[in-house]
Design a protein around this motif. Structure first.
Motif, mmCIF file in Angstrom:
data_model
loop_
_atom_site.group_PDB
_atom_site.id
_atom_site.type_symbol
_atom_site.label_atom_id
_atom_site.label_comp_id
_atom_site.label_asym_id
_atom_site.label_seq_id
_atom_site.Cartn_x
_atom_site.Cartn_y
_atom_site.Cartn_z
ATOM 1 N N GLN A 147 0.828 -1.208 0.000
ATOM 2 C CA GLN A 147 0.000 0.000 0.000
ATOM 3 C C GLN A 147 0.863 1.258 0.000
ATOM 4 N N ALA A 148 1.915 1.257 0.824
ATOM 5 C CA ALA A 148 2.793 2.418 0.915
ATOM 6 C C ALA A 148 3.530 2.661 -0.401
ATOM 7 N N LEU A 149 4.018 1.601 -1.022
ATOM 8 C CA LEU A 149 4.735 1.746 -2.287
ATOM 9 C C LEU A 149 3.801 2.249 -3.391
ATOM 10 N N ARG A 185 3.694 10.438 -7.164
ATOM 11 C CA ARG A 185 4.665 10.881 -8.184
ATOM 12 C C ARG A 185 4.121 10.739 -9.601
ATOM 13 N N GLY A 186 2.815 10.491 -9.746
ATOM 14 C CA GLY A 186 2.192 10.422 -11.057
ATOM 15 C C GLY A 186 2.438 9.114 -11.808
ATOM 16 N N LYS A 187 2.785 8.067 -11.080
ATOM 17 C CA LYS A 187 3.028 6.748 -11.699
ATOM 18 C C LYS A 187 1.881 5.801 -11.356
ATOM 19 N N PRO A 188 1.681 4.773 -12.171
ATOM 20 C CA PRO A 188 0.604 3.814 -11.854
ATOM 21 C C PRO A 188 0.950 2.953 -10.632
ATOM 22 N N PRO A 189 -0.051 2.586 -9.829
ATOM 23 C CA PRO A 189 0.172 1.735 -8.643
ATOM 24 C C PRO A 189 0.335 0.266 -9.060
ATOM 25 N N ILE A 190 1.545 -0.146 -9.327
ATOM 26 C CA ILE A 190 1.787 -1.481 -9.888
ATOM 27 C C ILE A 190 2.459 -2.453 -8.926
ATOM 28 N N ALA A 191 2.629 -2.063 -7.671
ATOM 29 C CA ALA A 191 3.351 -2.927 -6.722
ATOM 30 C C ALA A 191 2.569 -4.165 -6.347
#
Length: 110
Positions: free
Chosen positions: A95-97, A104-110
């Motif tokens: 969740q934190a990553l 930072r405007g990146k997709p949540p892919i972790a």
């Protein structure tokens, strides 16, 4: 001679019991042969339903471990928060990553 039985714990899920036989003394070489003296090689009962064995880690497929150093207090705080929230440290870090990526405007892919 009395029967001697030794149990060796290989991991938290597997134990091996080796027996000297039925009143007969057997040399060590005989005990190491297949099906001679080994009474069982069975998994122990799991302590909880959420515990996973190495063979049952399909949720790790295609993923890589990312170790990093944090202060002791941060590790303890994360563990306590996971317990308070009824989740795992792994899930909290994902969740934190993802939140960091999104900020930072990146997709949540972790």
């Amino acid at each position: 001679m009395e029967k001697v039985e030794i149990t060796i714990t290989i991991s938290k899920d597997v134990a091996v019991t080796i027996s000297s036989g039925e009143g007969k003394q057997k040399p060590v070489q005989e005990l190491t042969q297949p099906d001679q003296g080994i009474e069982r090689l069975v998994p122990k009962e799991k302590s909880g339903p959420d515990e996973q064995t190495k063979a049952d880690r399909s949720n790790r497929a295609g993923k890589k471990m990312m170790p990093f150093w944090v202060r002791r207090e941060a590790r303890i705080q994360l563990r306590m928060m996971a317990a308070e929230l009824g989740t795992t440290q792994q899930d909290l870090m994902i969740q934190a990553l993802n939140a960091f990526f999104q900020k930072r405007g990146k997709p949540p892919i972790a």
